[in-house]
Structures are given as C-alpha cells and as structure tokens.
Motif scaffolding. Structure first.
Motif, mmCIF file in Angstrom:
data_model
loop_
_atom_site.group_PDB
_atom_site.id
_atom_site.type_symbol
_atom_site.label_atom_id
_atom_site.label_comp_id
_atom_site.label_asym_id
_atom_site.label_seq_id
_atom_site.Cartn_x
_atom_site.Cartn_y
_atom_site.Cartn_z
ATOM 1 N N GLU A 15 0.807 -1.215 0.000
ATOM 2 C CA GLU A 15 0.000 0.000 0.000
ATOM 3 C C GLU A 15 0.845 1.272 0.000
ATOM 4 N N ARG A 16 2.169 1.128 -0.045
ATOM 5 C CA ARG A 16 3.020 2.312 -0.167
ATOM 6 C C ARG A 16 2.777 3.024 -1.497
ATOM 7 N N LEU A 17 2.270 2.286 -2.475
ATOM 8 C CA LEU A 17 1.970 2.847 -3.783
ATOM 9 C C LEU A 17 0.479 2.722 -4.074
ATOM 10 N N LEU A 18 -0.038 3.633 -4.866
ATOM 11 C CA LEU A 18 -1.417 3.535 -5.353
ATOM 12 C C LEU A 18 -1.396 2.769 -6.673
ATOM 13 N N PRO A 19 -2.147 1.657 -6.783
ATOM 14 C CA PRO A 19 -2.055 0.804 -7.985
ATOM 15 C C PRO A 19 -2.771 1.398 -9.197
ATOM 16 N N LEU A 20 -2.381 2.588 -9.563
ATOM 17 C CA LEU A 20 -3.032 3.287 -10.660
ATOM 18 C C LEU A 20 -2.774 2.611 -12.003
ATOM 19 N N PHE A 21 -1.586 2.018 -12.145
ATOM 20 C CA PHE A 21 -1.205 1.421 -13.422
ATOM 21 C C PHE A 21 -1.032 -0.099 -13.352
ATOM 22 N N SER A 22 -0.906 -0.651 -12.160
ATOM 23 C CA SER A 22 -0.672 -2.093 -12.034
ATOM 24 C C SER A 22 -1.957 -2.896 -11.891
ATOM 25 N N ALA A 23 -3.103 -2.215 -11.877
ATOM 26 C CA ALA A 23 -4.389 -2.917 -11.708
ATOM 27 C C ALA A 23 -5.526 -2.035 -12.198
ATOM 28 N N ASP A 24 -6.713 -2.648 -12.364
ATOM 29 C CA ASP A 24 -7.962 -1.934 -12.650
ATOM 30 C C ASP A 24 -7.844 -1.031 -13.875
ATOM 31 N N GLN A 25 -7.294 -1.580 -14.949
ATOM 32 C CA GLN A 25 -7.194 -0.833 -16.194
ATOM 33 C C GLN A 25 -8.507 -0.927 -16.977
ATOM 34 N N ALA A 26 -8.780 0.076 -17.780
ATOM 35 C CA ALA A 26 -10.048 0.116 -18.508
ATOM 36 C C ALA A 26 -10.258 -1.124 -19.358
ATOM 37 N N GLU A 27 -9.165 -1.650 -19.950
ATOM 38 C CA GLU A 27 -9.291 -2.794 -20.865
ATOM 39 C C GLU A 27 -9.708 -4.081 -20.162
ATOM 40 N N VAL A 28 -9.615 -4.111 -18.807
ATOM 41 C CA VAL A 28 -9.989 -5.332 -18.106
ATOM 42 C C VAL A 28 -11.466 -5.652 -18.302
ATOM 43 N N HIS A 29 -12.273 -4.632 -18.576
ATOM 44 C CA HIS A 29 -13.710 -4.878 -18.725
ATOM 45 C C HIS A 29 -14.020 -5.654 -20.006
ATOM 46 N N ASP A 30 -13.163 -5.564 -20.991
ATOM 47 C CA ASP A 30 -13.319 -6.416 -22.174
ATOM 48 C C ASP A 30 -13.100 -7.875 -21.808
ATOM 49 N N VAL A 31 -12.118 -8.123 -20.953
ATOM 50 C CA VAL A 31 -11.854 -9.490 -20.500
ATOM 51 C C VAL A 31 -13.029 -10.019 -19.685
ATOM 52 N N VAL A 32 -13.545 -9.198 -18.793
ATOM 53 C CA VAL A 32 -14.676 -9.630 -17.965
ATOM 54 C C VAL A 32 -15.871 -9.981 -18.844
ATOM 55 N N ALA A 33 -16.112 -9.173 -19.861
ATOM 56 C CA ALA A 33 -17.228 -9.452 -20.771
ATOM 57 C C ALA A 33 -17.016 -10.772 -21.507
ATOM 58 N N GLU A 34 -15.781 -11.071 -21.888
ATOM 59 C CA GLU A 34 -15.500 -12.337 -22.564
ATOM 60 C C GLU A 34 -15.668 -13.518 -21.618
ATOM 61 N N LEU A 35 -15.215 -13.366 -20.379
ATOM 62 C CA LEU A 35 -15.433 -14.422 -19.384
ATOM 63 C C LEU A 35 -16.928 -14.697 -19.225
ATOM 64 N N ARG A 36 -17.703 -13.642 -19.165
ATOM 65 C CA ARG A 36 -19.155 -13.797 -19.018
ATOM 66 C C ARG A 36 -19.748 -14.525 -20.225
ATOM 67 N N GLN A 37 -19.282 -14.195 -21.425
ATOM 68 C CA GLN A 37 -19.789 -14.864 -22.618
ATOM 69 C C GLN A 37 -19.532 -16.365 -22.562
ATOM 70 N N VAL A 38 -18.350 -16.745 -22.081
ATOM 71 C CA VAL A 38 -18.037 -18.173 -21.972
ATOM 72 C C VAL A 38 -18.942 -18.843 -20.947
ATOM 73 N N VAL A 39 -19.097 -18.209 -19.789
ATOM 74 C CA VAL A 39 -19.962 -18.778 -18.748
ATOM 75 C C VAL A 39 -21.392 -18.909 -19.251
ATOM 76 N N ASP A 40 -21.837 -17.948 -20.050
ATOM 77 C CA ASP A 40 -23.202 -17.971 -20.565
ATOM 78 C C ASP A 40 -23.422 -19.024 -21.648
ATOM 79 N N GLU A 41 -22.350 -19.676 -22.100
ATOM 80 C CA GLU A 41 -22.528 -20.787 -23.036
ATOM 81 C C GLU A 41 -23.230 -21.964 -22.371
#
Length: 526
Positions: A226-252
């Motif tokens: 926590e000495r650093l704020l994970p501004l760039f090492s996590a929670d990037q905008a592009e992760v939501h594309d991955v989440v949507a793809e995971l959901r598509q697979v689960v919805d199969e």
C-alpha cells in the motif's frame, strides 16, 4: 429467479474443512462426507478455494495444471463423485478460478523461460531492465518486495503481482485468453455451476508500464504494497473487455454464475457488472470487511452501495473470507450474532465463510507453525488465523483429522464445535440455521426490495418488502440497551431474535426496546 440470486453461498477452504485420508490436511473426500451438514445448514452453493495441482507456494493459488486435482485433495474421479453428491443434495458447486498468474512450474512458464523466442514467451509479462538497470518499474508484490524477478539467462524480468513463484499471465495475448476460456468450459462440462475469479481487477496492466504513484496516506502499520497507489498495475479500462468475454463463456452453459474477487472502492467495484450487466453477475462486495462496526457506518455503506448499483445489478455481501480477519475477530463474539442477521437479511446474495457459524475468531498461530507466505514476509498480515481447521466434535483434533492438523485448532475447540453447538438451542450455529430457513421461506428476504428505516444511536433498522409482505429488521450494534420509536411497529410480531426474545410475541407499544447486542426481525401488522 436464478439460484445465485435467491441462494446462499458457503465458502470452503478445502485444506481446513475435513480430512478424509488422515494426513492432517482437508481434501475432497472429507468435504464429500460433510455435504449433508451443509445441506442441513440451509446453504445453496459450496464455493471451493483452489484444489488444482500446485507446488503449494501459496496453497493452491499457484496453479500448475488448471484441468486437474492436486493429489493432496484427491483426483478427478473424487471430484466427480463430490459434484454428483452435491447435486443429489440440491447443492450447487462453485470453483475458484485463478487466471492472473500460474505457478512457476506450470508447463507454459517453463516454456516461457526457455528463450526470448519461445512461442509461449509472451504468454507471460517479460520486460527489459530499466535504463539504469534494475526492475522495469516500481510496482510492488502484494506479499512484499518488488513485483519483478530477474532471469539472468534471458536478461529480462518477469512480473509477479504476488510471490515470485506466481508469474503473471499476459492477458493482452489472445492465445492466453483462449486457453483460459477452455479451462472454464472443461469444468462446466463436469457440472461446475460457476466460478469465483481470483483477483479479477488485476488481469490487465498498463500497456506503458508506468510507475505507480506514491500513496501519501500510507503508514508503517499498513501492508508494504500500500506504499503505492495501484493506478497502473491494476484496474485498467481494458480489463472490462476481459470480464465481458469471461461472461460470454460462462453464458454458453445454462444457469451458471460468474463471481469476481474485486478489492476496489465502491464507485470502481460496481463497474465490474459491465455495460448492460454483461460483466460479472456478482462483483464481490467486500466493503463490510473494511467498515467500522457501528450502526451509522454500516447503514451509510448499505445505502451508498444500493444507490451505486447499476439498474438490475444484483447486490451481494461478505463478512469473512480466507484472506481477512473473521467477523468474530473484528466485531466480537456477541456482535457476531448481529452480523449473522445483517448478512442474511440484506438484499442480495450472502456468502458465509466456513466456521463463522461457530463464531471462530482470530485463532492464534505460533510463529513456528506459520504456513502463510505473506505471514512469513509480513507477520502482522498473516492469513493463517482465518484458515484454521473446522471444529466438528469433541473427538481427537475436533473430528477434523486423526493426524495433527496442518494449522492449530482454537484453544476452546472442545466446547466450540458443530456437535456441541448443535445441541445448544441458543448457539450461533442454530441462529444461522433459523436465519437461513427464514430467508428461504420468506420472499421479502430472498427476493424483495430494501429500504432504510432508521439509524438511531446504535440501532440500524431497515425493511424488506415483496408484494404485500413487509418485514422489518432492527439491529443493535451496541453493548447497551437501545430504544427505537416507530409507531408503525406497534403490534408487530417477532419472527426471530438473536437474544432469546419470545418469537411469535407482539410488540405492545410503538417503542422497540432492544437488548444489548440484539437483532430482531419483525412482521408489522397491516
């Protein structure tokens, strides 16, 4: 209504639930033996922490084969038998999915190590040293130290957000995504009903690998990461594309659930429901783990969460898990009863952590018995005290194993166990049984709407409503008696109390008088 909306999820840490083969470590055979207990308790789904083949550097969160079972826990035949027994008892089965990183011994990483030209090199995150030498940037491992390890043979560093034995996969690589989606299909074909996705918010990192900024609020009492704020090492905008793809697979596959582990502020957490709710069904809401245990603080959190949910987003609540101090250790044993009522009566899906129904707290683990790698690096944040064996009865080792358990039991295991608690009508275990039965029986609790009623002193009161059915929940977060003046509660019938109040009795006056540490569920007249 989907099962995961109306149901209750129960997390099992397999190493600590029941040993079936006498080696001191829990396993699938032991869990299968205890499934009738879970069905009788009144839960709907069992979530298993990882059971994949692993060197166990991080106790299964370093996966060496995503499509197998570690011999410590059993084999695929035993898994299939467990799944079949769960189905026969009406229980769903949810597995942990660990996509951010593998074990350093995974065949993919061994190939990646071979050379810069290996086809699997870019399945992981490799970078040249910084211009002046050293790690490519300042990112930190969650378990202490830099998030980069140097590989002399190739002259590059690889990224590991956790232990050096847990190299991060490169989720910007479509071949990695395809391989991991096939893992999900493998388990769903075996009857798995859904997945809890480990560290979902970390899957994509900044494409430019920029330094994380310093956290000005960090103090030495907090973890080093926590000495650093994970501004760039996590929670990037592009992760939501991955989440949507995971959901598509689960919805199969029909009627499956996608749950995301996400430790983020509220406004970021709710984005993981995805555009048009095409992301995670349940982005795990851990905010109660970090909220002061006071009526005003909890009420403010519940209202803020309900207000922040996207239209149609289904809420969920967690009081304890394998990474954090149990609720009894945070709020105290008396308030654990109030917490049980809160968890099971808020709108949304509750997740119950094994042993919370016994009031297990922070079990002391001597320094020489510490197993957790984080606990070895930063003792103040060790997770072993929340992972100790389930305590079943008064026999040797509390009925968990004939051998010495891999972690110690609580000192009071002879009185704090399922058998003894089951015989006590006023126990926390039996309170959970009654709460879960009432939740299942009453549509207002498992499917109804939610609205705040009052925050007065140490009392937080709210209502649940479905059609003509209206219930009121009032919780005393304090150690002193409290009074709540509500004329609409005169004549209300007591459905359940955490403190022994006569159930079925009616309130004779418009003042609800709560005993210390008492929660009640009322059914108003009219």
């Amino acid at each position: 209504m989907s099962w995961w909306r109306r149901g209750v999820i129960y997390q099992v840490y397999p190493r600590s639930f029941q040993d079936g083969d006498g080696d001191g470590v829990g396993d699938l055979a032991g869990l299968r033996r205890r499934l009738p207990y879970l069905a009788e308790l009144g839960i709907d789904a069992v979530w298993l922490s990882p059971v994949f083949p692993s060197p166990m550097a991080d106790f299964g969160y370093d996966v060496a084969d995503y499509c197998g079972i570690d011999p410590l826990f059993g084999d695929l035949d035993q898994f299939d038998a467990l799944a079949a027994e769960a189905r026969a008892l009406g229980l769903k089965l949810v597995m942990d999915f660990v996509p951010n990183h593998t074990s350093e011994r995974h065949p993919w990483f061994l190939e990646s190590l071979a050379s810069r030209e290996n086809p699997r090199r870019d399945w992981y995150v490799w970078r040249d040293p910084a211009p002046g030498g050293g790690p490519p940037n300042n990112w930190l491992s969650s378990f202490g130290g830099p998030a980069w390890t140097y590989h002399p043979a190739s002259g590059q560093y690889y990224l590991h957000s956790y232990l050096r034995e847990q190299p991060d996969l490169n989720w910007r690589n479509p071949r990695v995504r395809a391989a991991m989606y096939d893992v999900l299909r493998f388990w769903m074909r075996r009857g798995v009903d859904g997945f809890r996705v480990d560290v979902l918010w970390r899957l994509i990192k900044d494409a430019q690998f920029r330094d994380d900024p310093v956290n000005p609020a960090w103090t030495p009492e907090r973890p080093q990461e926590e000495r650093l704020l994970p501004l760039f090492s996590a929670d990037q905008a592009e992760v939501h594309d991955v989440v949507a793809e995971l959901r598509q697979v689960v919805d199969e596959f029909p009627d499956r659930v996608l749950i995301g582990e996400i430790y983020l502020p509220l406004e970021r957490l709710v984005t993981y429901y995805g555009r048009d709710l095409a992301g995670a069904h349940l982005p795990f809401n851990f905010l109660l783990l970090e909220t002061a245990w006071r009526a005003d603080a909890v009420a403010a959190l519940v209202e803020a969460y309900e207000a922040a949910l996207p239209d149609g987003g289904w809420p969920n609540w967690v009081l304890s898990n394998h990474d954090r101090v149990r609720v009894s250790g945070r709020a105290g044993e008396r308030q654990a009863r109030v917490a049980a009522m809160l968890l099971t009566t808020l709108r949304g899906t509750p997740t119950l952590y094994y042993g919370d129904e016994l009031g297990l707290g922070r079990v002391p683990v001597p320094a020489e018995a510490v197993q957790d790698p984080w606990g070895k690096n930063e003792p103040a944040f060790g997770r072993d005290p929340s992972r100790t064996p389930m305590q079943w009865d008064v026999s040797i080792n509390a009925g968990f194993s004939m051998a010495e358990p891999w972690l110690p039991l609580s000192a009071d295991w002879r009185t704090r166990n399922i058998m003894t608690a089951g015989d006590d009508p006023g126990s926390l275990l039996n309170l959970y049984r009654r709460l879960l039965a009432l939740r299942r029986e009453r549509p207002a609790l498992h499917a109804g709407g939610w609205a705040p009623l009052a925050v007065a002193g140490e009392v937080f009161a709210f209502e649940r409503r479905a059609g003509a059915e209206r219930l009121v929940v009032a919780l005393n977060f304090g150690a002193e008696p409290q009074r709540l003046h509500r004329p609409d509660l005169a004549g209300a019938r007591v459905l359940l109390s955490t403190a022994g109040r006569d159930e079925g009795a009616t309130l004779a006056e418009p003042d609800l008088r709560l005993a210390p540490d008492e929660g009640v569920i009322l059914e108003p007249v009219g």
